[in-house]
Scaffold this motif. Structure first.
Motif, PDB file in Angstrom:
ATOM      1  N   ALA A   1      49.572  35.474  53.205  1.00  0.00           N
ATOM      2  CA  ALA A   1      50.863  35.824  53.824  1.00  0.00           C
ATOM      3  C   ALA A   1      51.859  36.281  52.750  1.00  0.00           C
ATOM      4  O   ALA A   1      52.624  37.227  52.967  1.00  0.00           O
ATOM      5  N   ILE A   2      51.816  35.645  51.591  1.00  0.00           N
ATOM      6  CA  ILE A   2      52.735  36.035  50.511  1.00  0.00           C
ATOM      7  C   ILE A   2      52.337  37.414  49.953  1.00  0.00           C
ATOM      8  O   ILE A   2      53.184  38.278  49.740  1.00  0.00           O
ATOM      9  N   ALA A   3      51.031  37.619  49.776  1.00  0.00           N
ATOM     10  CA  ALA A   3      50.558  38.933  49.288  1.00  0.00           C
ATOM     11  C   ALA A   3      50.969  40.022  50.268  1.00  0.00           C
ATOM     12  O   ALA A   3      51.397  41.111  49.868  1.00  0.00           O
ATOM     13  N   ARG A   4      50.856  39.729  51.560  1.00  0.00           N
ATOM     14  CA  ARG A   4      51.222  40.728  52.573  1.00  0.00           C
ATOM     15  C   ARG A   4      52.728  41.036  52.514  1.00  0.00           C
ATOM     16  O   ARG A   4      53.154  42.169  52.718  1.00  0.00           O
ATOM     17  N   ALA A   5      53.516  40.023  52.206  1.00  0.00           N
ATOM     18  CA  ALA A   5      54.964  40.254  52.097  1.00  0.00           C
ATOM     19  C   ALA A   5      55.306  41.053  50.838  1.00  0.00           C
ATOM     20  O   ALA A   5      56.288  41.785  50.807  1.00  0.00           O
TER      21      ALA A   5
ATOM     22  N   THR B   1      40.317  41.312  58.277  1.00  0.00           N
ATOM     23  CA  THR B   1      39.988  40.679  57.000  1.00  0.00           C
ATOM     24  C   THR B   1      41.284  40.437  56.221  1.00  0.00           C
ATOM     25  O   THR B   1      42.346  40.963  56.575  1.00  0.00           O
ATOM     26  N   VAL B   2      41.129  39.690  55.134  1.00  0.00           N
ATOM     27  CA  VAL B   2      42.257  39.451  54.239  1.00  0.00           C
ATOM     28  C   VAL B   2      42.838  40.779  53.761  1.00  0.00           C
ATOM     29  O   VAL B   2      44.050  41.010  53.806  1.00  0.00           O
ATOM     30  N   GLU B   3      41.958  41.683  53.353  1.00  0.00           N
ATOM     31  CA  GLU B   3      42.422  42.974  52.846  1.00  0.00           C
ATOM     32  C   GLU B   3      43.185  43.752  53.922  1.00  0.00           C
ATOM     33  O   GLU B   3      44.257  44.298  53.664  1.00  0.00           O
ATOM     34  N   GLN B   4      42.643  43.765  55.143  1.00  0.00           N
ATOM     35  CA  GLN B   4      43.321  44.482  56.232  1.00  0.00           C
ATOM     36  C   GLN B   4      44.681  43.857  56.536  1.00  0.00           C
ATOM     37  O   GLN B   4      45.650  44.562  56.817  1.00  0.00           O
TER      38      GLN B   4
ATOM     39  N   ALA C   1      47.450  52.598  48.683  1.00  0.00           N
ATOM     40  CA  ALA C   1      47.617  51.387  49.489  1.00  0.00           C
ATOM     41  C   ALA C   1      46.620  50.323  49.041  1.00  0.00           C
ATOM     42  O   ALA C   1      46.981  49.157  48.859  1.00  0.00           O
ATOM     43  N   ARG C   2      45.359  50.749  48.831  1.00  0.00           N
ATOM     44  CA  ARG C   2      44.342  49.774  48.425  1.00  0.00           C
ATOM     45  C   ARG C   2      44.628  49.218  47.035  1.00  0.00           C
ATOM     46  O   ARG C   2      44.413  48.048  46.758  1.00  0.00           O
TER      47      ARG C   2
ATOM     48  N   PHE D   1      48.234  45.840  56.147  1.00  0.00           N
ATOM     49  CA  PHE D   1      48.889  46.157  57.416  1.00  0.00           C
ATOM     50  C   PHE D   1      50.318  46.700  57.278  1.00  0.00           C
ATOM     51  O   PHE D   1      50.659  47.698  57.924  1.00  0.00           O
ATOM     52  N   PRO D   2      51.168  46.083  56.446  1.00  0.00           N
ATOM     53  CA  PRO D   2      52.549  46.592  56.363  1.00  0.00           C
ATOM     54  C   PRO D   2      52.643  48.018  55.811  1.00  0.00           C
ATOM     55  O   PRO D   2      53.677  48.656  55.975  1.00  0.00           O
ATOM     56  N   LEU D   3      51.585  48.484  55.168  1.00  0.00           N
ATOM     57  CA  LEU D   3      51.642  49.837  54.583  1.00  0.00           C
ATOM     58  C   LEU D   3      51.207  50.906  55.581  1.00  0.00           C
ATOM     59  O   LEU D   3      51.418  52.098  55.353  1.00  0.00           O
ATOM     60  N   GLU D   4      50.592  50.471  56.686  1.00  0.00           N
ATOM     61  CA  GLU D   4      50.258  51.445  57.725  1.00  0.00           C
ATOM     62  C   GLU D   4      51.573  51.959  58.301  1.00  0.00           C
ATOM     63  O   GLU D   4      52.577  51.271  58.280  1.00  0.00           O
TER      64      GLU D   4
END
Ligand code: ADP
Ligand code: MG
Length: 353
Positions: A142-146, A90-93, A109-110, A97-100
């Motif tokens: 992708a930007i949020a994940r970065a 999902t978007v949230e996962q 993390a959430r 991911f980078p915080l795992e």
């Protein structure tokens, strides 16, 4: 984070992708790295990220040499053209991911993922999968994940290239907004000069692995260091005519087209921005004017584009629409001082006043 490249070269066998790059990037700026395909933009970013090692020279973060530091220790967020999202998550996962593997407690993390999603305006989409998102939304993920790692440097490599024209404009404004909200030092790679001009604090233009100029967009537009930069910026592009300079007069053939206090030059390239011409009306302007024959006119409401010939080269002048100039008319034209750039015919470097 303040970044410095100190004579950094990255070579792949015989290909020198980045050649002796000397460059400072101040903390907190949004910088666009601009240049044609193959000029070394991605290589520069990958070297910053630690994915490529400089062949020689150094990279410094806040004056500390990081050239040998592995990617995960550099505090960098990366966004690519192809969003590289995990399709089965999902978007949230994806954002989490980078915080795992970073021993961030689940709750925190959430919280961080939600904050990054809110900043990128995708907090309503957290349970969707990437296939259920538009291109623009995927790039926001992708930007949020970065950003979720709280990077000190954000690198974006042609992040808008897969989007249609309208979305590109919307997303570049979003990137600007997000950068201003986070104040994270950001390097945005693009080959699109308009995109780069519109959002950046600073432009860096490269060609064949060599830095051409680093300046604010407006300063670079008004004061290009060489012919390549002058031609790369501006739409419609700068007009370029061959000519010469003698005794402070700029010639095209035998015709004096302007005066400029610069050294003599037998063979020069004369660059004139399309908006740099004016139809002569006052007696004062007449002294500097020359006559041209209009080939055709495009009237575009507020502006009119005049097409005529200068030194055998078709040129374009954009003037305010008034009067009724038609094809075949002869008009007196002058060049605005700041729109006239003269380059050495051999080196193509600007000849300064
Ligand atoms: P840009 O991002 O500006 O389009 P790149 O940095 O990708 O340019 O490439 C710069 C030059 O280095 C090009 O000539 C490219 O072919 C070469 N290059 C890039 N990466 C590699 C690599 N991994 N191996 C060999 N040559 C490469
Ligand atoms: Mg690239």
């Amino acid at each position: 984070m303040k970044i410095r490249f100190d004579k950094m070269t990255v070579a792949f066998k015989e290909v020198v992708a980045v050649n002796q790059l000397d460059l400072d990037i101040p903390e907190g700026e949004l910088v666009c790295l601009l240049g044609p395909s193959g000029c070394g933009k991605s290589t520069t970013l990958f070297a910053l990220a630690g994915l490529y090692k400089p062949t020689s020279g150094k990279i410094l973060f806040n004056e500390q040499d990081v050239s040998g530091l592995p990617p995960e220790k550099r505090g960098i967020g990366l966004v690519f053209q192809n969003y590289a999202l995990y399709a089965h998550m999902t978007v949230e996962q994806n954002i989490l991911f980078p915080l795992e593997n970073r021993r961030v407690p689940k709750d925190e993390a959430r919280k961080r993922a939600l904050k990054a999603a809110q900043l990128c305006k995708i907090d309503g989409l957290l349970k969707r999968t990437p296939a259920q998102l538009s291109g623009g939304q995927q790039q926001r993920v992708a930007i949020a994940r970065a950003l979720v790692k709280n990077p000190t440097i954000l690198l974006l490599d042609e992040p808008l290239s897969n989007l249609d024209a309208r979305l590109r404009i919307e997303m570049r404004e979003e990137i600007r907004r997000i950068q201003q909200a986070t104040k994270v030092t950001t390097i945005f790679v693009t080959h699109d000069q308009e995109e780069a001009m519109s959002i950046s604090d600073r432009l860096i233009v490269m060609k064949d692995g060599v830095l051409q100029q680093s300046d604010s967009p407006q300063d670079m537009y008004n004061h290009p260091a060489n012919l390549f930069v002058a031609k790369f910026l501006g739409n419609p592009p700068i007009n370029v005519v061959e000519g010469s300079v003698k005794g402070g007069k700029v010639y095209v053939g035998d015709q004096v087209i302007a005066e400029k206090k610069i050294r003599d030059c037998e063979k020069a390239y004369i660059g004139i921005r399309p908006e740099g011409f004016k139809i002569v009306e006052t007696e004062e302007d007449k002294k500097r004017a020359f006559k041209v024959k209009i080939d055709y006119c495009e009237i575009l409401g507020r502006d009119t584009t005049l097409h005529f010939n200068l030194g055998g080269v078709p040129v374009r002048a954009i003037v305010i629409s008034e009067g009724d100039i038609k094809a075949g008319d002869e008009v007196l034209i002058a060049i605005r001082h700041r729109s006239l750039h003269v380059f050495d015919g051999e080196t193509e470097v600007i000849i300064n006043e």
